[in-house]
Motif scaffolding. Structure first.
Motif, PDB file in Angstrom:
ATOM      1  N   UNK A 100      54.979  44.315 -32.848  1.00  0.00           N
ATOM      2  CA  UNK A 100      53.841  43.406 -33.029  1.00  0.00           C
ATOM      3  C   UNK A 100      53.742  43.087 -34.510  1.00  0.00           C
ATOM      4  N   UNK A 101      53.635  41.785 -34.843  1.00  0.00           N
ATOM      5  CA  UNK A 101      53.493  41.368 -36.238  1.00  0.00           C
ATOM      6  C   UNK A 101      52.235  40.519 -36.372  1.00  0.00           C
ATOM      7  N   UNK A 102      51.749  40.286 -37.587  1.00  0.00           N
ATOM      8  CA  UNK A 102      50.570  39.428 -37.756  1.00  0.00           C
ATOM      9  C   UNK A 102      50.889  37.982 -37.365  1.00  0.00           C
ATOM     10  N   UNK A 103      49.889  37.292 -36.857  1.00  0.00           N
ATOM     11  CA  UNK A 103      50.103  35.874 -36.537  1.00  0.00           C
ATOM     12  C   UNK A 103      50.003  34.989 -37.782  1.00  0.00           C
ATOM     13  N   UNK A 104      49.867  35.600 -38.951  1.00  0.00           N
ATOM     14  CA  UNK A 104      49.919  34.859 -40.212  1.00  0.00           C
ATOM     15  C   UNK A 104      50.756  35.635 -41.230  1.00  0.00           C
ATOM     16  N   UNK A 105      51.886  36.171 -40.757  1.00  0.00           N
ATOM     17  CA  UNK A 105      52.750  36.985 -41.605  1.00  0.00           C
ATOM     18  C   UNK A 105      53.461  36.140 -42.653  1.00  0.00           C
ATOM     19  N   UNK A 106      53.975  36.806 -43.656  1.00  0.00           N
ATOM     20  CA  UNK A 106      54.809  36.181 -44.680  1.00  0.00           C
ATOM     21  C   UNK A 106      56.002  35.495 -44.004  1.00  0.00           C
ATOM     22  N   UNK A 107      56.349  34.306 -44.477  1.00  0.00           N
ATOM     23  CA  UNK A 107      57.418  33.536 -43.866  1.00  0.00           C
ATOM     24  C   UNK A 107      58.750  34.262 -43.845  1.00  0.00           C
ATOM     25  N   UNK A 108      59.066  35.020 -44.899  1.00  0.00           N
ATOM     26  CA  UNK A 108      60.318  35.772 -44.930  1.00  0.00           C
ATOM     27  C   UNK A 108      60.354  36.875 -43.897  1.00  0.00           C
ATOM     28  N   UNK A 109      59.205  37.507 -43.659  1.00  0.00           N
ATOM     29  CA  UNK A 109      59.127  38.535 -42.617  1.00  0.00           C
ATOM     30  C   UNK A 109      59.315  37.910 -41.245  1.00  0.00           C
ATOM     31  N   UNK A 110      58.655  36.778 -41.019  1.00  0.00           N
ATOM     32  CA  UNK A 110      58.840  36.075 -39.742  1.00  0.00           C
ATOM     33  C   UNK A 110      60.311  35.703 -39.543  1.00  0.00           C
ATOM     34  N   UNK A 111      60.954  35.178 -40.582  1.00  0.00           N
ATOM     35  CA  UNK A 111      62.360  34.797 -40.485  1.00  0.00           C
ATOM     36  C   UNK A 111      63.238  36.003 -40.159  1.00  0.00           C
ATOM     37  N   UNK A 112      62.930  37.156 -40.766  1.00  0.00           N
ATOM     38  CA  UNK A 112      63.702  38.362 -40.511  1.00  0.00           C
ATOM     39  C   UNK A 112      63.612  38.768 -39.042  1.00  0.00           C
ATOM     40  N   UNK A 113      62.400  38.702 -38.485  1.00  0.00           N
ATOM     41  CA  UNK A 113      62.249  39.062 -37.074  1.00  0.00           C
ATOM     42  C   UNK A 113      62.864  37.995 -36.165  1.00  0.00           C
ATOM     43  N   UNK A 114      62.607  36.720 -36.461  1.00  0.00           N
ATOM     44  CA  UNK A 114      63.039  35.647 -35.558  1.00  0.00           C
ATOM     45  C   UNK A 114      64.531  35.381 -35.624  1.00  0.00           C
ATOM     46  N   UNK A 115      65.137  35.496 -36.815  1.00  0.00           N
ATOM     47  CA  UNK A 115      66.530  35.098 -36.989  1.00  0.00           C
ATOM     48  C   UNK A 115      67.507  36.266 -37.100  1.00  0.00           C
ATOM     49  N   UNK A 116      66.997  37.467 -37.339  1.00  0.00           N
ATOM     50  CA  UNK A 116      67.879  38.626 -37.490  1.00  0.00           C
ATOM     51  C   UNK A 116      67.587  39.683 -36.432  1.00  0.00           C
ATOM     52  N   UNK A 117      66.330  40.160 -36.390  1.00  0.00           N
ATOM     53  CA  UNK A 117      66.008  41.251 -35.462  1.00  0.00           C
ATOM     54  C   UNK A 117      66.060  40.806 -34.005  1.00  0.00           C
ATOM     55  N   UNK A 118      65.522  39.622 -33.709  1.00  0.00           N
ATOM     56  CA  UNK A 118      65.493  39.182 -32.310  1.00  0.00           C
ATOM     57  C   UNK A 118      66.900  38.947 -31.754  1.00  0.00           C
ATOM     58  N   UNK A 119      67.799  38.276 -32.472  1.00  0.00           N
ATOM     59  CA  UNK A 119      69.171  38.174 -31.955  1.00  0.00           C
ATOM     60  C   UNK A 119      69.849  39.532 -31.782  1.00  0.00           C
ATOM     61  N   UNK A 120      69.438  40.523 -32.564  1.00  0.00           N
ATOM     62  CA  UNK A 120      69.968  41.886 -32.434  1.00  0.00           C
ATOM     63  C   UNK A 120      69.418  42.568 -31.178  1.00  0.00           C
ATOM     64  N   UNK A 121      68.286  42.057 -30.652  1.00  0.00           N
ATOM     65  CA  UNK A 121      67.739  42.604 -29.427  1.00  0.00           C
ATOM     66  C   UNK A 121      66.340  43.167 -29.537  1.00  0.00           C
ATOM     67  N   UNK A 122      65.717  43.031 -30.711  1.00  0.00           N
ATOM     68  CA  UNK A 122      64.340  43.514 -30.897  1.00  0.00           C
ATOM     69  C   UNK A 122      63.399  42.323 -30.746  1.00  0.00           C
ATOM     70  N   UNK A 123      62.527  42.365 -29.737  1.00  0.00           N
ATOM     71  CA  UNK A 123      61.578  41.277 -29.522  1.00  0.00           C
ATOM     72  C   UNK A 123      60.312  41.516 -30.341  1.00  0.00           C
ATOM     73  N   UNK A 124      59.536  40.460 -30.531  1.00  0.00           N
ATOM     74  CA  UNK A 124      58.300  40.601 -31.302  1.00  0.00           C
ATOM     75  C   UNK A 124      57.286  39.582 -30.819  1.00  0.00           C
TER      76      UNK A 124
END
Length: 382
Positions: A100-124
């Motif tokens: 779970x992340x903030x709905x107003x998180x830092x853009x770099x953190x969002x990018x890390x989850x959306x473009x790196x962690x999620x393709x690795x298999x971690x949903x958010x």
């Protein structure tokens, strides 16, 4: 360091991990600009040092200091804030897990989850972390981590760290708090129940816009060991000169933050009465929705200020007109900065649920003469 003697924040910032050099008496830790170390026989390491990716004395001094000023069991220094975040995700999560992340998180953190962690298999899921019911509703059996920024970047939202720690631990998850905006001088999340503190030490910790770095500080030594393994295995460590610069910055963190906060309050006073400004976002304002929580868990309200104009064009014009507030990304340095988050630091969140308003302006209020800063803003606002 004996905490029974050295317990004030400013004392720790100056002395923790930084005893005078036993060989020379130097009061500042040396920059150990070295890659490898002579061993006294096979496996005979001097002080545990063999190769500077694994450990370096200058980085050790910084890591000890980080742990002390955040009241943690262990600190780890990385090459950037995002490198620290990546190491944390890969240490505590595996494919199939959920965050779970903030709905107003830092853009770099969002990018890390959306473009790196999620393709690795971690949903958010982005969730309004000020809403306890929404956080509980977002938790799944596979939720391993609740990720918090408080204040958030750039909307300056506030989350109740103690409340979220209780929710996370009830679910068997960890609570990680990005403490970059507040710094450990204003807020100590581990003392409020968090498991991990995250920093972009580039910002207030370094404080002079001359070094890039990141840090993790943990409450549990066992988790610290796991993170240290990934730090070494993945290799995105702070170099010795970067560690030294960050350590130098930390020494003055307390006095700098006092001035950042005092100047920010004067800037907020100007903005709230200016007819061209539609809304001011600052947790020190009594009508800010997170004001009471911020007052409870922070020493003061910080040096970051955001405000909204009547249109995106108006916001862009303000950013282009200031002279003393430098148009630039990053924050937390002694000099004041201004930026348009939608087109700059948070462009990676465009088109996502975390997209920031186009009429938003973000200020990092520095430690210059406050009257000069106010005049600069008044002229830019017209």
């Amino acid at each position: 360091m004996d905490n029974e003697v050295h317990r004030g924040f400013e004392t720790l910032a100056i002395h923790a991990g930084q005893e005078p050099d036993p060989a020379t008496g130097a009061v500042v830790p040396p920059i150990y600009q070295v890659s490898t170390y002579k061993q006294d026989g096979i496996g005979g390491l001097r002080g545990g040092y063999e190769y500077s990716r694994s450990a370096n004395p200058t980085r050790t001094a910084l890591e000890v200091c980080l742990a002390e000023i955040e009241a943690g069991a262990r600190g780890l220094a990385f090459a950037s804030g995002l490198a620290a975040e990546d190491a944390l995700i890969r240490t505590v999560c595996k494919p199939g897990d959920h965050v779970i992340i903030p709905n107003d998180a830092y853009g770099g953190t969002y990018r890390l989850f959306a473009k790196v962690a999620e393709p690795w298999g971690v949903s958010f899921d982005p969730v309004p972390l000020g809403d306890a019911a929404a956080v509980r509703a977002a938790i799944r059996p596979e939720t391993k981590l609740i990720w918090v920024e408080t204040p958030t970047n750039p909307l300056l939202g506030i989350a109740d760290i103690a409340m979220l720690a209780g929710i996370a631990h009830d679910a068997g998850a960890l609570l990680a708090v990005d403490n970059t905006f507040a710094s450990p001088y204003l807020q100590r999340p581990l003392e409020l129940g968090a498991d991990v503190v995250v920093h972009s030490t580039t910002k207030y910790m370094g404080g002079h816009s001359d070094v890039v770095g990141g840090a993790l500080i943990v409450a549990d030594g066992g988790l610290g060991e796991r993170l240290a393994f990934h730090q070494n295995a993945m290799g995105a460590v702070a170099g010795p000169f970067d560690a030294w610069l960050t350590l130098r910055g930390i020494k003055t963190l307390g006095v700098r933050m006092d001035r950042h906060c005092a100047n920010a309050e004067k800037v907020v006073e100007l903005l709230t009465r200016h007819p061209a400004v539609r809304e001011v976002l600052y947790p020190g304002l009594p009508d800010h929705p997170g004001h009471e929580v911020a007052a409870k868990q922070m020493r003061a309200f910080g040096g970051m200020v955001s405000f909204r104009m009547d249109s995106e064009d108006a916001a862009v014009r303000v950013c282009e007109r200031t002279k003393l507030f430098t148009l630039g990304e990053s924050l937390g340095g002694v000099e004041s900065l201004i930026e348009h988050p939608g087109r700059m630091t948070h462009a990676s969140a465009a088109g996502s649920p975390l997209e920031v308003p186009g009429d938003l302006v973000r200020l990092s209020v520095g430690i210059e003469d406050a009257d000069d800063l106010l005049r600069d803003l008044e002229l830019a606002l017209g």
